[in-house]
Design a protein around this motif. Structure first.
Motif, PDB file in Angstrom:
ATOM      1  N   LEU A 550       0.859  -1.181   0.000  1.00  0.00           N
ATOM      2  CA  LEU A 550       0.000   0.000   0.000  1.00  0.00           C
ATOM      3  C   LEU A 550       0.899   1.235   0.000  1.00  0.00           C
ATOM      4  O   LEU A 550       1.785   1.365   0.852  1.00  0.00           O
ATOM      5  CB  LEU A 550      -0.902   0.016   1.243  1.00  0.00           C
ATOM      6  N   VAL A 551       0.690   2.125  -0.960  1.00  0.00           N
ATOM      7  CA  VAL A 551       1.539   3.309  -1.108  1.00  0.00           C
ATOM      8  C   VAL A 551       0.669   4.554  -0.978  1.00  0.00           C
ATOM      9  O   VAL A 551      -0.337   4.695  -1.684  1.00  0.00           O
ATOM     10  CB  VAL A 551       2.260   3.315  -2.470  1.00  0.00           C
ATOM     11  N   VAL A 552       1.084   5.453  -0.073  1.00  0.00           N
ATOM     12  CA  VAL A 552       0.401   6.737   0.104  1.00  0.00           C
ATOM     13  C   VAL A 552       1.382   7.831  -0.302  1.00  0.00           C
ATOM     14  O   VAL A 552       2.448   7.971   0.296  1.00  0.00           O
ATOM     15  CB  VAL A 552      -0.037   6.938   1.567  1.00  0.00           C
ATOM     16  N   THR A 553       1.033   8.616  -1.333  1.00  0.00           N
ATOM     17  CA  THR A 553       1.957   9.646  -1.815  1.00  0.00           C
ATOM     18  C   THR A 553       1.184  10.798  -2.443  1.00  0.00           C
ATOM     19  O   THR A 553       0.048  10.621  -2.897  1.00  0.00           O
ATOM     20  CB  THR A 553       2.955   9.062  -2.826  1.00  0.00           C
ATOM     21  N   ASP A 554       1.827  11.975  -2.440  1.00  0.00           N
ATOM     22  CA  ASP A 554       1.220  13.129  -3.093  1.00  0.00           C
ATOM     23  C   ASP A 554       2.111  13.687  -4.206  1.00  0.00           C
ATOM     24  O   ASP A 554       1.876  14.796  -4.691  1.00  0.00           O
ATOM     25  CB  ASP A 554       0.911  14.231  -2.072  1.00  0.00           C
ATOM     26  N   GLY A 555       3.129  12.917  -4.599  1.00  0.00           N
ATOM     27  CA  GLY A 555       4.017  13.412  -5.645  1.00  0.00           C
ATOM     28  C   GLY A 555       4.651  12.270  -6.420  1.00  0.00           C
ATOM     29  O   GLY A 555       4.832  11.159  -5.908  1.00  0.00           O
ATOM     30  N   GLU A 556       4.988  12.541  -7.669  1.00  0.00           N
ATOM     31  CA  GLU A 556       5.664  11.524  -8.478  1.00  0.00           C
ATOM     32  C   GLU A 556       7.089  11.312  -7.965  1.00  0.00           C
ATOM     33  O   GLU A 556       7.641  12.169  -7.260  1.00  0.00           O
ATOM     34  CB  GLU A 556       5.694  11.982  -9.935  1.00  0.00           C
ATOM     35  N   PRO A 557       7.707  10.189  -8.298  1.00  0.00           N
ATOM     36  CA  PRO A 557       9.066   9.928  -7.825  1.00  0.00           C
ATOM     37  C   PRO A 557      10.047  10.978  -8.353  1.00  0.00           C
ATOM     38  O   PRO A 557      10.091  11.250  -9.556  1.00  0.00           O
ATOM     39  CB  PRO A 557       9.377   8.545  -8.379  1.00  0.00           C
ATOM     40  N   THR A 558      10.804  11.572  -7.438  1.00  0.00           N
ATOM     41  CA  THR A 558      11.821  12.550  -7.835  1.00  0.00           C
ATOM     42  C   THR A 558      13.207  12.160  -7.333  1.00  0.00           C
ATOM     43  O   THR A 558      14.146  12.950  -7.452  1.00  0.00           O
ATOM     44  CB  THR A 558      11.468  13.940  -7.280  1.00  0.00           C
ATOM     45  N   ALA A 559      13.332  10.968  -6.743  1.00  0.00           N
ATOM     46  CA  ALA A 559      14.635  10.525  -6.244  1.00  0.00           C
ATOM     47  C   ALA A 559      14.711   9.015  -6.381  1.00  0.00           C
ATOM     48  O   ALA A 559      13.692   8.307  -6.375  1.00  0.00           O
ATOM     49  CB  ALA A 559      14.841  10.944  -4.784  1.00  0.00           C
ATOM     50  N   HIS A 560      15.909   8.503  -6.536  1.00  0.00           N
ATOM     51  CA  HIS A 560      16.125   7.064  -6.559  1.00  0.00           C
ATOM     52  C   HIS A 560      17.437   6.757  -5.850  1.00  0.00           C
ATOM     53  O   HIS A 560      18.244   7.659  -5.579  1.00  0.00           O
ATOM     54  CB  HIS A 560      16.154   6.536  -8.002  1.00  0.00           C
ATOM     55  N   LEU A 561      17.646   5.489  -5.565  1.00  0.00           N
ATOM     56  CA  LEU A 561      18.827   5.047  -4.839  1.00  0.00           C
ATOM     57  C   LEU A 561      19.802   4.404  -5.810  1.00  0.00           C
ATOM     58  O   LEU A 561      19.424   3.520  -6.583  1.00  0.00           O
ATOM     59  CB  LEU A 561      18.413   4.046  -3.754  1.00  0.00           C
ATOM     60  N   GLU A 562      21.046   4.859  -5.773  1.00  0.00           N
ATOM     61  CA  GLU A 562      22.090   4.246  -6.587  1.00  0.00           C
ATOM     62  C   GLU A 562      22.675   3.047  -5.843  1.00  0.00           C
ATOM     63  O   GLU A 562      22.407   2.825  -4.665  1.00  0.00           O
ATOM     64  CB  GLU A 562      23.190   5.264  -6.901  1.00  0.00           C
ATOM     65  N   ALA A 563      23.520   2.293  -6.552  1.00  0.00           N
ATOM     66  CA  ALA A 563      24.083   1.070  -5.986  1.00  0.00           C
ATOM     67  C   ALA A 563      24.964   1.349  -4.769  1.00  0.00           C
ATOM     68  O   ALA A 563      25.091   0.505  -3.869  1.00  0.00           O
ATOM     69  CB  ALA A 563      24.885   0.325  -7.054  1.00  0.00           C
ATOM     70  N   ASP A 564      25.570   2.537  -4.713  1.00  0.00           N
ATOM     71  CA  ASP A 564      26.434   2.866  -3.574  1.00  0.00           C
ATOM     72  C   ASP A 564      25.660   3.419  -2.386  1.00  0.00           C
ATOM     73  O   ASP A 564      26.248   3.848  -1.393  1.00  0.00           O
ATOM     74  CB  ASP A 564      27.508   3.873  -3.998  1.00  0.00           C
ATOM     75  N   GLY A 565      24.318   3.440  -2.462  1.00  0.00           N
ATOM     76  CA  GLY A 565      23.493   3.918  -1.351  1.00  0.00           C
ATOM     77  C   GLY A 565      23.195   5.398  -1.396  1.00  0.00           C
ATOM     78  O   GLY A 565      22.477   5.914  -0.528  1.00  0.00           O
ATOM     79  N   GLU A 566      23.700   6.114  -2.414  1.00  0.00           N
ATOM     80  CA  GLU A 566      23.449   7.545  -2.494  1.00  0.00           C
ATOM     81  C   GLU A 566      22.084   7.791  -3.127  1.00  0.00           C
ATOM     82  O   GLU A 566      21.712   7.161  -4.120  1.00  0.00           O
ATOM     83  CB  GLU A 566      24.532   8.223  -3.336  1.00  0.00           C
ATOM     84  N   ALA A 567      21.325   8.731  -2.524  1.00  0.00           N
ATOM     85  CA  ALA A 567      20.030   9.115  -3.065  1.00  0.00           C
ATOM     86  C   ALA A 567      20.227  10.268  -4.036  1.00  0.00           C
ATOM     87  O   ALA A 567      20.786  11.304  -3.688  1.00  0.00           O
ATOM     88  CB  ALA A 567      19.073   9.523  -1.957  1.00  0.00           C
ATOM     89  N   VAL A 568      19.757  10.092  -5.259  1.00  0.00           N
ATOM     90  CA  VAL A 568      19.909  11.103  -6.303  1.00  0.00           C
ATOM     91  C   VAL A 568      18.557  11.773  -6.519  1.00  0.00           C
ATOM     92  O   VAL A 568      17.553  11.107  -6.782  1.00  0.00           O
ATOM     93  CB  VAL A 568      20.411  10.474  -7.617  1.00  0.00           C
ATOM     94  N   PHE A 569      18.530  13.112  -6.394  1.00  0.00           N
ATOM     95  CA  PHE A 569      17.289  13.879  -6.526  1.00  0.00           C
ATOM     96  C   PHE A 569      17.321  14.727  -7.795  1.00  0.00           C
ATOM     97  O   PHE A 569      18.335  15.386  -8.098  1.00  0.00           O
ATOM     98  CB  PHE A 569      17.103  14.787  -5.304  1.00  0.00           C
ATOM     99  N   ASN A 570      16.203  14.728  -8.523  1.00  0.00           N
ATOM    100  CA  ASN A 570      16.061  15.596  -9.695  1.00  0.00           C
ATOM    101  C   ASN A 570      14.600  16.011  -9.823  1.00  0.00           C
ATOM    102  O   ASN A 570      13.688  15.186  -9.665  1.00  0.00           O
ATOM    103  CB  ASN A 570      16.466  14.864 -10.985  1.00  0.00           C
ATOM    104  N   TYR A 571      14.408  17.275 -10.107  1.00  0.00           N
ATOM    105  CA  TYR A 571      13.058  17.748 -10.409  1.00  0.00           C
ATOM    106  C   TYR A 571      13.113  18.686 -11.607  1.00  0.00           C
ATOM    107  O   TYR A 571      13.924  19.635 -11.595  1.00  0.00           O
ATOM    108  CB  TYR A 571      12.432  18.482  -9.226  1.00  0.00           C
TER     109      TYR A 571
END
Length: 644
Positions: A550-571
């Motif tokens: 079950l997913v509750v959200t008010d926005g489209e995905p703007t970040a993802h996780l890279e293999a090294d654990g860093e979260a990359v944000f773009n809008y």
């Protein structure tokens, strides 16, 4: 026969007082905590506002400030000066009336002396100290000035002395001088570190009538005297320079050459040394029309200081503050018995919240809600959610069969069966077996409804904690939804495994206590990719359970996780973020997960994305309002159980 006597109860809290409304208090605490307050701050806010029908600390503090303002607005501090001036004018008027009919030159000389008196009240009183009054009425008025000053000076430093000393004669002056001499000797010995217990007891036996406070130790005596003396000093600080000079000069006339004035000065000096923490330098502005004498002025200053101290106690802003710190006797003295009752009720509410195991101290010393408190909040949240669901016409599916879900068929009862009886079939069998005769139930008539064994579910509730949820008023509904679902699963579907996952710039798994106390922070990023990774890990840990996401959200995905654990944000979101998120949706679909996305808001880009997710996963998109979010999530969870 033994009789009964009834009188006011004086053995502690009122035994007939209504108990503290802990459920209402917990609802208020929960609302504050879910809005982002810490439990300690939420408790302070609850005590500050009070409960419905019960005054809180804010209202008590407001009444304190109103009384403080009224004292300063109503009074002024020159009452003693005005009274001395009135008595002096009366004496001079009576003396001139006695001299006027006398044709002797001596009478004219006396009139000239009276006409040549200095303009200041204190100087005129001092000039007339050796004057031989012709008029008995004038002499009486003048002597009353000294009597008044003596009583006011004593009342200024010893509470209640003005009434006790209606007439100050020579014997009274000598007794006062002896008391002050003994008192100063006692305080000097105490300041030198000597053992003064025996000396104090002897002092109180001889002079105890000067001290209505009835102190039991030297320190209590010093506390009472220092508070009064400091109030007297603040009163003098509040006067004009001219008024202070007048009073200082008049004080020298109060007791003549008895030495009492010097003893009072010595007393003030000793008290300042013994209690330097008292406010000796403060002042207040009085702007009213009611004149106060020295004793009344000192009492007004003492009342102002007591009001300030009570306001600080009610503010509870110092470290380790507790409502037990409030001086209830002082509060009743200033605001009346009703205020004392209100303060006691608030203190009892705070005490019961702790004693009923609703609040506890964390290892770091902070205050937090206990599991018991969270269960109560969850029960309240679930009740509200189900009420909303019923109001929206959704079916309440809180009850289930004893052995599983009903499938519509029946079979004869066998020993050991736990399925519910099918009453229509059972009664029909009994009627058919009776063949028109008397109907009675037998064990052979009983049929039970067949059920399917309930399947376990591994439920992952992923909630968006990005700043937009706080900004758009969705923070509390999100938390209330999680509380309701958690309470439903933990109390009625205990075989299901629920995992709560929050996602902003990063995602993390939290327990219900952490989510309830979670504060909104300014953070950009909606990392649904990371949340679905954690949901997949939860599902894989329960291979025998039906996966539900079950997913509750008010926005489209703007970040993802890279293999090294860093979260990359773009809008706006880049293709890589969307691709990695959709890949996790596909992975969960391959695991057989039932996915439902609860879309908050009207963002068209979000609507397009969640429609894509629904098509790829075979799931659903629900677009509830903030008020209907909890009902939508809980109803969807129950719907998934019915399908299983």
């Amino acid at each position: 026969m033994s009789g009964y006597r009834y009188r006011r109860y004086a053995g502690g809290p009122d035994p007939l007082a209504p108990p503290a409304d802990l459920r209402a208090a917990m609802d208020e605490l929960g609302r504050e905590v879910m809005e982002g307050s810490s439990p300690a701050a939420a408790l302070r806010e609850l005590l500050r506002r009070g409960l419905p029908g019960q005054r809180g600390l804010d209202e008590l503090t407001s009444r304190l400030w109103q009384k403080r303002a009224a004292i300063q607005r109503r009074h002024r501090l020159d009452g003693t000066l005005q009274e001395v001036q009135r008595l002096l004018e009366r004496a001079l008027e009576a003396e001139r009336a006695a001299l006027f009919p006398d044709p002797d030159d001596e009478a004219r000389f006396r009139e000239a002396r009276l006409d040549a008196l200095p303009p200041g009240t204190a100087a005129a009183v001092r000039e007339l100290a050796e004057y031989d009054w012709r008029s008995p009425q004038a002499r009486e008025s003048y002597e009353r000035i000294r009597d008044l000053l003596g009583r006011e000076l004593m009342d200024q430093r010893f509470q209640g002395m003005k009434e006790a000393m209606s007439n100050v004669g020579r014997a009274d002056v000598e007794r006062i001088q002896r008391m002050l001499s003994d008192l100063n000797g006692l305080l000097a010995a105490h300041a030198a570190g000597e053992d003064t217990d025996q000396r104090f007891a002897e002092f109180m036996r001889e002079h105890g009538d000067f001290f209505p406070e009835n102190p039991s130790t030297v320190d209590e005596l010093i506390d009472a005297l220092a508070a009064r003396s400091a109030a007297a000093q603040r009163m003098m600080n509040s006067m004009t320079e001219q008024q202070r000079a007048e009073l200082a000069a008049l004080s020298e006339q109060a007791f003549g050459d008895s030495g009492v004035g010097q003893q009072l000065a010595t007393l003030d000096s000793l008290l300042q040394g013994l209690r330097p923490g008292e406010d000796w330098n403060g002042s207040a502005r009085f702007r009213g029309q009611n004149p106060l004498g020295l004793g009344e002025g000192a009492q007004a200053m003492a009342d102002l200081a007591e009001l300030d101290a009570l306001a600080e106690q009610l503010a509870q802003s110092y470290p380790g503050a507790r409502l037990e710190d409030i001086d209830l006797e002082a509060l009743v003295r200033q605001l009346g018995e009703e205020a004392g009752v209100d303060a006691r009720r608030l203190a009892e509410l705070e005490r019961q919240l702790r004693e009923q195991n609703l609040l506890e101290r964390a290892p770091d010393g902070s205050l937090r809600l206990t599991p018991k408190a969270l269960r109560q909040l969850g029960e309240t949240a679930l009740r509200g959610v189900l009420d909303t669901a019923r109001a929206q016409g959704q079916r309440d599916n809180r009850q289930a069969g004893a052995a599983g879900e009903l499938i519509g068929s029946t079979r004869p009862w066998r020993f050991g069966d736990t399925e519910p009886w099918n009453v229509p079939r059972t009664v029909s069998n009994a009627v058919l077996r009776a063949a028109g005769g008397a109907v009675s139930l037998d064990v052979v008539d009983v049929e039970v409804s067949e059920t399917e064994q309930r399947s376990r579910a591994a439920v992952a509730l992923c909630v968006d904690t990005s700043w937009s949820m706080v900004q758009d008023g969705r923070w509390v509904p999100m938390k209330r939804t999680a509380l309701a679902l958690h309470h439903l699963v933990s109390t009625r579907f205990r075989t299901d495994a629920l995992q709560l996952i929050t996602f902003g710039r990063h995602a993390e798994t939290v327990d219900i206590g952490q989510l309830t106390a979670l504060e909104g922070v300014w953070e950009q990023g909606t990392n649904l990719h990371h949340a679905l990774l954690l949901a997949g890990r939860h599902v894989r840990r329960h291979p025998d359970a039906q996966p539900v996401v079950l997913v509750v959200t008010d926005g489209e995905p703007t970040a993802h996780l890279e293999a090294d654990g860093e979260a990359v944000f773009n809008y706006p979101p880049v293709d890589r973020t969307l691709a990695k998120t959709v890949a996790e949706v596909d992975a969960l679909t391959r695991l057989g997960a039932s996915m439902t996305v609860f879309k908050l808001g009207e963002d068209p880009r979000l609507a397009a994305f969640v429609d894509l997710v629904a098509r790829r996963s075979g799931g659903r998109v629900v677009a509830p309002g903030e008020d209907g979010l909890g009902a939508a999530v809980v109803s969807d969870y129950l719907r998934s159980r019915r399908h299983r």
